[in-house]
Design an enzyme around this catalytic site. Sequence first.
Site, PDB file in Angstrom:
ATOM      1  N   SER A   1       0.786  -1.234   0.000  1.00 28.22           N
ATOM      2  CA  SER A   1       0.000   0.000   0.000  1.00 28.22           C
ATOM      3  C   SER A   1       0.819   1.287   0.000  1.00 28.22           C
ATOM      4  CB  SER A   1      -0.953   0.015   1.196  1.00 28.22           C
ATOM      5  OG  SER A   1      -1.934  -0.986   1.056  1.00 28.22           O
ATOM      6  N   VAL A   2       2.111   1.228   0.262  1.00 29.41           N
ATOM      7  CA  VAL A   2       2.903   2.463   0.194  1.00 29.41           C
ATOM      8  C   VAL A   2       2.901   3.033  -1.226  1.00 29.41           C
ATOM      9  CG1 VAL A   2       4.394   1.928   2.166  1.00 29.41           C
ATOM     10  CG2 VAL A   2       5.030   1.127  -0.120  1.00 29.41           C
TER      11      VAL A   2
END
Length: 585
Positions: free
Chosen positions: A303-304
């Site tokens: 998700s970064v």
Amino acid sequence: MKPAPKPPQSTHSRARGPRVRWRLALVFALLALVGVGLLARAVDLQVVRREFLQQQGDMRFLRELPIPVSRGSIFDRNGEPLAVSTPVDSLWADPPVLLAHADRIPELARALDVNAAELQRRLEQRSNMEFVYLRRMMDPVAAQAVLALKIPGVNKQREYRRYYPTGDVTAQVLGFTNINDQGQEGLELAYNHWLSGKPGLQRVIRNRLGQIVQSVDLVREPVQGHSLTLSIDRSIQYLAYQYLSEAYLKYHARAASMVIMDARTGGILAMVNLPSFNPNNIAGSTPRDWRNRAVTDVFEPGSVMKAFTLSAALDSGKWTPTSPINTTPGWYMMDGYTIRDVADFGKLDLTSVITKSSNVGASLITATFSEKRLYDMLRGFGFGRSTESGFPGEASGLLPVYTSWRPINRVTISYGYGLNVTALQLAQAYSTLADGGVLHHPTFVKGDDGAPVRVLPEKYAKEMIGMLRTVVSPAGTAPTAMIANYTVAGKTGTAHQAGAGGYLKDEYYAVFCGIVPATDPRLVAVVVVRDPTPDHYGGVVSAPVFRRVMEGALRLLDVPPDNVQHWYGQKPLPPAVATSTGATP
């Protein structure tokens, strides 16, 4: 009176006169021949074969010896030593001379603490040589004690040994040198030519025992190695090592890395990898331990990556931080795959997609602009290509060309699957957001700042930072990254590990990327922990490491607080932070 008659002369007497003359002539001829021979021999030795004979004579007594030079030191950005070379002595022997005094070999073996029979065997195997090492890199005092025994054929040679004051704290970044003081890994290898210098050469006369009796002349001047000043801050490096080690041990992780960058220059202030090793004594370590994982190891970041997906959305002109999107019912199907969130977040805006880390929201947003736009944005932030840090063995990661994407590829890439990155690439990308959309290539050398490149309009970069601030709040996935008196922006990632045949069950990468102070970014840090247990969320495992390291780093760099009024209750939360609660790590 008549004179007495002369006695008659014999035939033998008459013949002796010519014979004597003949003998004298022969003697003179022989002497002349010998003289000519001696003269010819003298001409041959002194004129015709002079160079050859001088060379042969020099080979027996005249030697050209290298003049060792000290390898250049490596310093941190504040002048603190990270790698230095110390003088040591190596003992060597002339085997024929030493074997001629074989009765002294047991005494020498005891002084060197080696087996006498083995030492004699080595000498006999090299009996046709004039040089063999007995022991390398000895303490000068210990070497002198052996020389004091005055054993014929035993001599010393000055050398230099590399010493790393910070030990395993900077091991994978600095690397190490071999016994000949040549760089083998890390920056020691990358800058070996700069650090090594050039040994000099002197011509000396040695006696039959191998001892130098006269220095004849200097053949080549020695050139000392150049020193190297890094962008690394030793104090911040220690902080990163300390707190990353605590998390590494607490969560029984397989490996961990942390990168800290100066957001304004791209200078790498700290880079830590675990497990580590002691570069002063690499015995017992393996090439696996030597690897600088932050630069060489790739992984799917999870998700970064949503920060860059949503940057592409802002840049498309179709979205603003408050644009709405409906994620109900929290999942959907595509090409036989289920795209899901940890909960049904319902109606969100673009900012809340980051706050809640919604996979459904990110994937639906990417459907509103072209694949090429997303690819170009990710490529612009440095994914799929080298950061040009100059570190040996740096991985470029993998970002498939958009023309090869299927619809599911665009969806998974939007939330960090289907591409591979390094920790350093993530640090570079988040530094680009921190510096208003301007990319700086990471560097390990102080002052070696490359030409900056704008990859995102400043307006959108600042909006993205504001959105990332909501992640580091009670409503976001990383409240554990909050730092008293400072605003923090960041993003968590919890990504499955890929293996042969699919993703590995219960094996994850816990990731956190953070920026501080968010209102005027100075530092960017990326924390990656591989396979932590029992917790594996980036907000639980990696975000606290960021907080603890940054608290110390901000003090060391004397960065003024930017959120004092908020923490003393004198002003409300900034608008970017005032959002709903309910996110999971």
